[in-house]
Design a protein around this motif. Structure first.
Motif, short mmCIF file in Angstrom:
data_model
loop_
_atom_site.label_atom_id
_atom_site.label_comp_id
_atom_site.label_asym_id
_atom_site.label_seq_id
_atom_site.Cartn_x
_atom_site.Cartn_y
_atom_site.Cartn_z
N ASP A 8 0.84 -1.20 0.00
CA ASP A 8 0.00 0.00 0.00
C ASP A 8 0.87 1.26 0.00
O ASP A 8 0.56 2.24 -0.67
CB ASP A 8 -0.93 0.01 1.22
N GLN A 9 1.94 1.20 0.77
CA GLN A 9 2.85 2.35 0.84
C GLN A 9 3.50 2.61 -0.53
O GLN A 9 3.65 3.75 -0.93
CB GLN A 9 3.93 2.09 1.91
N GLU A 10 3.87 1.57 -1.23
CA GLU A 10 4.47 1.71 -2.57
C GLU A 10 3.47 2.33 -3.55
O GLU A 10 3.83 3.17 -4.37
CB GLU A 10 4.96 0.36 -3.08
N VAL A 11 2.21 1.94 -3.45
CA VAL A 11 1.17 2.50 -4.32
C VAL A 11 1.01 3.99 -4.03
O VAL A 11 0.95 4.82 -4.93
CB VAL A 11 -0.16 1.74 -4.14
N ILE A 12 0.97 4.35 -2.75
CA ILE A 12 0.83 5.76 -2.36
C ILE A 12 2.02 6.56 -2.87
O ILE A 12 1.85 7.66 -3.41
CB ILE A 12 0.73 5.89 -0.80
N ASN A 13 3.22 6.02 -2.73
CA ASN A 13 4.43 6.71 -3.21
C ASN A 13 4.39 6.88 -4.74
O ASN A 13 4.80 7.91 -5.27
CB ASN A 13 5.69 5.94 -2.79
N ALA A 14 3.86 5.89 -5.44
CA ALA A 14 3.74 5.99 -6.91
C ALA A 14 2.77 7.10 -7.29
O ALA A 14 3.02 7.89 -8.20
CB ALA A 14 3.28 4.66 -7.49
N TYR A 15 1.66 7.19 -6.55
CA TYR A 15 0.70 8.28 -6.81
C TYR A 15 1.34 9.65 -6.53
O TYR A 15 1.17 10.59 -7.28
CB TYR A 15 -0.56 8.11 -5.96
N LYS A 16 2.08 9.74 -5.42
CA LYS A 16 2.75 10.99 -5.08
C LYS A 16 3.73 11.39 -6.20
O LYS A 16 3.78 12.55 -6.61
CB LYS A 16 3.50 10.87 -3.74
N ASN A 17 4.50 10.41 -6.66
CA ASN A 17 5.47 10.70 -7.74
C ASN A 17 4.74 11.10 -9.03
O ASN A 17 5.19 11.98 -9.76
CB ASN A 17 6.36 9.49 -7.99
N GLY A 18 3.59 10.50 -9.29
CA GLY A 18 2.80 10.86 -10.45
C GLY A 18 2.28 12.28 -10.37
O GLY A 18 2.29 13.03 -11.34
N VAL A 19 1.82 12.67 -9.15
CA VAL A 19 1.33 14.03 -8.94
C VAL A 19 2.46 15.03 -9.16
O VAL A 19 2.29 16.08 -9.80
CB VAL A 19 0.69 14.17 -7.54
N ILE A 20 3.64 14.74 -8.62
CA ILE A 20 4.80 15.62 -8.78
C ILE A 20 5.17 15.75 -10.27
O ILE A 20 5.42 16.85 -10.77
CB ILE A 20 6.00 15.09 -7.95
N ALA A 21 5.15 14.64 -10.99
CA ALA A 21 5.49 14.66 -12.43
C ALA A 21 4.47 15.48 -13.21
O ALA A 21 4.83 16.26 -14.11
CB ALA A 21 5.56 13.24 -12.97
N MET A 22 3.20 15.34 -12.87
CA MET A 22 2.16 16.12 -13.56
C MET A 22 2.32 17.61 -13.28
O MET A 22 2.17 18.45 -14.17
CB MET A 22 0.76 15.65 -13.15
#
Length: 141
Positions: A8-22
């Motif tokens: 779950d933590q990895e999924v959250i981190n992936a979303y965070k990285n996606g938001v930063i990239a956007m």
């Protein structure tokens, strides 16, 4: 720590990285800018459609109906039909046969020309006059 919570933590981190990239990819772009670009594009497309419509108008509507021009055209057509078409000189002379005297002069000129040509060639001294005449006859053909 359970494997579920790590996943779950990895999924959250992936979303965070996606938001930063956007956010990074949209720097300086506002929704108003996008709206303005599309509004301008729509105006240009409308203008182009009006130009296309103008080009595709019926040609008959564009042509000028001028009675004076029609009259002048009719005069030119009538004048051109009255012009006598003469036979070109080359055909005129090609169909007439040359006189006997002109044939004789032509043959003499050809004979002289072939004789000069043969004299100019390096013929061996062993050739007889008969051989020269045969050569002349071959060239004449």
């Amino acid at each position: 720590v359970s494997t579920q919570s790590t996943g779950d933590q990895e999924v959250i981190n992936a979303y965070k990285n996606g938001v930063i990239a956007m956010k990074d990819s949209r720097k300086g772009i506002k929704s108003e800018d996008v709206d303005n670009v599309f509004a301008e594009l729509s105006d240009l497309m409308t203008d182009q459609q009006e130009i296309d419509d103008a080009f595709s108008q019926n040609v008959d509507k564009i042509l000028v109906d001028d009675p004076e021009l029609e009259k002048e055209l009719d005069q030119l057509v009538n004048e051109s039909s009255e012009i006598e078409i003469k036979e070109p000189p080359s055909k005129k002379y090609a169909t007439s046969s040359p006189s006997a005297s002109s044939k004789k002069v032509l043959q003499e000129n050809l004979d002289d020309g072939f004789a000069k040509l043969l004299d100019g060639l390096s013929l061996s001294s062993e050739q007889t006059s008969n051989e020269k005449q045969e050569k002349t006859a071959e060239l004449a053909l």
